[in-house]
Design an enzyme around this catalytic site. Structure first.
Site, short mmCIF file in Angstrom:
data_model
loop_
_atom_site.label_atom_id
_atom_site.label_comp_id
_atom_site.label_asym_id
_atom_site.label_seq_id
_atom_site.Cartn_x
_atom_site.Cartn_y
_atom_site.Cartn_z
N SER A 1 58.04 38.07 47.09
CA SER A 1 56.81 38.37 46.37
C SER A 1 55.80 37.30 46.74
O SER A 1 56.17 36.16 46.95
CB SER A 1 57.05 38.27 44.87
N HIS B 1 54.95 42.83 47.43
CA HIS B 1 56.33 42.71 46.95
C HIS B 1 57.18 43.57 47.87
O HIS B 1 56.79 44.68 48.21
CB HIS B 1 56.51 43.15 45.50
N GLU C 1 37.21 36.07 48.84
CA GLU C 1 36.74 37.44 48.58
C GLU C 1 37.74 38.22 47.72
O GLU C 1 37.77 39.43 47.74
CB GLU C 1 36.52 38.16 49.93
N SER C 2 38.64 37.61 46.98
CA SER C 2 39.63 38.13 46.05
C SER C 2 41.07 37.87 46.47
O SER C 2 41.45 36.72 46.59
CB SER C 2 39.39 39.60 45.76
N CYS D 1 36.14 41.73 47.76
CA CYS D 1 34.83 42.04 47.16
C CYS D 1 33.74 41.65 48.17
O CYS D 1 34.00 40.88 49.10
CB CYS D 1 34.65 41.30 45.85
#
Ligand code: SAM
Length: 433
Positions: free
Chosen positions: A55, A68, A62-63, A83
């Protein structure tokens, strides 16, 4: 863009199970996928679960990108969220599909934060400025949190490592890996289980050797079965009285990995008094002549894979046969709390073979072993007793050799057992501990 962000939900199928379990490959691929799409990476945190699965998330200016994996299905669920319009998440999609050797992928793009549905609040931006996120390190390096985790159903140990896999090979017996942990230095794992680390290996290796050597001072010949990291023979060869030390390790890759990345532990492999054999210890002991060794140390891993046969009554009976009349058998006997069943069973077996009063248990604190409390068994074929030893000689030796754990007080204290362990040894694990 009429939305604040683009969120692509990705299903990658028919990926290579190998790669889906390779935390280093996955972390590197996710970071590269972000950078290839033009994103500015801030931080990455990845966790490798044992027995398998990874994970992780890459935080970008930008985010984020998140993943997983289910290696057992060759499947990965991935989130690509960006974004602004300076980064094209589909570039990351194509990069990862290739990196994971995915047979086919399905994806769905969602526009997140539809501007038509949002109302901008008037607020003083400056007021927020003092909680501004930490800028990327001056030298542009991103902070990476890559974790190795050894776990069973209920207990887990996680160690942060550099993310650089120093060694990873599959032998006919097991997966041999070396990780560069940040807290404990280089670490050897076999099939995802911690064997030893540079920062705490001395505890195990000093206790499995010097306790028997100071209570059997006439020992001339010693045999180690397992112990391919070299730490046990390193400690044994500190004792000049030993004329011959034989190490029988089944897996040459363990020796190779430790020579390369655990040099302090592997330091004695070139010692002229060492007879180093790459062979199955079970076969070696079955072919060995009666009464050949004064000391036999079973430095095995857990009772799984190639080491399973090293935890059987048949094997211990053969060890007994190969000992001199006053010989000693020392084993790593697991954790009384972590593998209680095995612990109780093997002590009952030792007592049946060596005799009720000839078997002793001693403990040591090993931080990177499950529960941190590990045990060793001391079984004497003759009259040697672990607490009858020359304390001054042990103190002098510990001093002169610059030992980091073993000394005459620890030697004695290690045999002082807590009640729950005495209970287990006396009555087996009937009572809940
Ligand atoms: N200190 C570790 C622990 O307690 O888990 C053990 C260290 S040592 C690395 C264990 C070694 O035993 C491994 O290198 C493994 O390859 C070796 N081994 C397992 N089965 C064996 C066998 N049948 N004969 C010889 N060596 C064996």
């Amino acid at each position: 863009m009429n939305a604040l962000g683009r969120h692509i939900l990705v299903e990658f199928y028919d990926c290579s199970p190998e790669l889906m379990n390779d935390v280093v490959h996955i972390e590197n691929s996710m970071v590269a996928a972000a950078e290839t799409a033009g994103a500015t990476v801030i931080n990455s945190t990845f966790h490798h679960f044992s027995p398998y699965g990874v994970s992780g998330v890459v935080v970008i200016q930008e985010s984020h990108l998140a993943i997983h994996t289910w290696p057992e299905y060759g499947y990965a669920a991935v989130d690509l969220f960006t974004c602004g319009d300076s980064v094209d998440p589909w570039v990351s999609y194509s990069y990862l599909k290739e990196a994971f050797e995915s047979g086919h992928g399905s994806s769905m793009e969602l526009r997140r934060g539809q501007l038509s549905l949002l109302k901008r609040n008037d607020f003083n931006l400056d007021a927020l400025r003092d909680v501004a996120p930490k800028s990327i390190e001056a030298d542009g390096t991103i902070t990476r949190d890559v974790w190795f985790t050894e776990r069973d159903e209920n207990i887990a140990l996680s160690l942060k490592h550099s993310g650089n896999q120093l060694y990873k090979k599959d032998s006919p017996y097991q997966r041999v890996e070396i990780f560069e942990t940040l807290a404990y230095g280089n670490m050897l794992t076999l099939d995802g289980m911690v064997m030893c680390t540079q920062k705490d290996e001395y505890v195990y290796h000093e206790m499995i050797t010097h306790v028997p050597m100071f209570s059997h001072t006439k020992a001339k010949r010693a045999l180690v079965i397992g112990g391919g990291d070299g730490g046990t023979v390193r400690e044994l060869l500190r004792h000049e009285q030993l004329e011959e030390v034989t190490l029988v390790e089944i897996d040459e890759l363990v020796i190779e990995a430790c020579k390369l990345h655990l040099p302090e532990t592997a330091v004695a492999f070139g010692n002229p008094r060492l007879n180093l054999l790459v062979e199955d210890g079970i076969k070696y002991i079955n072919d060995c002549e009666d009464g050949r060794y004064d000391l036999i140390i079973i430095d095995s891993a857990d009772p799984v894979g190639p080491g399973e046969g090293l935890f059987t009554a048949e094997f211990y009976k053969e060890v007994y046969r190969c000992l001199t009349p006053d010989g000693l058998m020392i084993t790593q006997s697991e954790s009384p709390r972590f593998n209680t069943g095995v612990f109780v069973e093997i002590y009952e077996t030792y007592k049946q073979i060596f005799g009720e009063n000839k078997v002793h248990c001693y403990l040591a604190g090993i931080p990177t072993y499950p529960t941190g409390t590990w045990s060793f068994s001391y079984s004497s074929k003759g009259d040697a007793h672990p607490l009858q030893f020359d304390k001054d000689a042990a103190a002098k030796f510990s001093q002169e050799q610059g030992l980091k754990y073993y000394n005459e007080e620890i030697h004695t204290a290690a045999f002082a057992l807590p009640n729950f362990v005495k209970e287990l040894l006396a009555n087996g694990s009937k009572k809940d501990i």
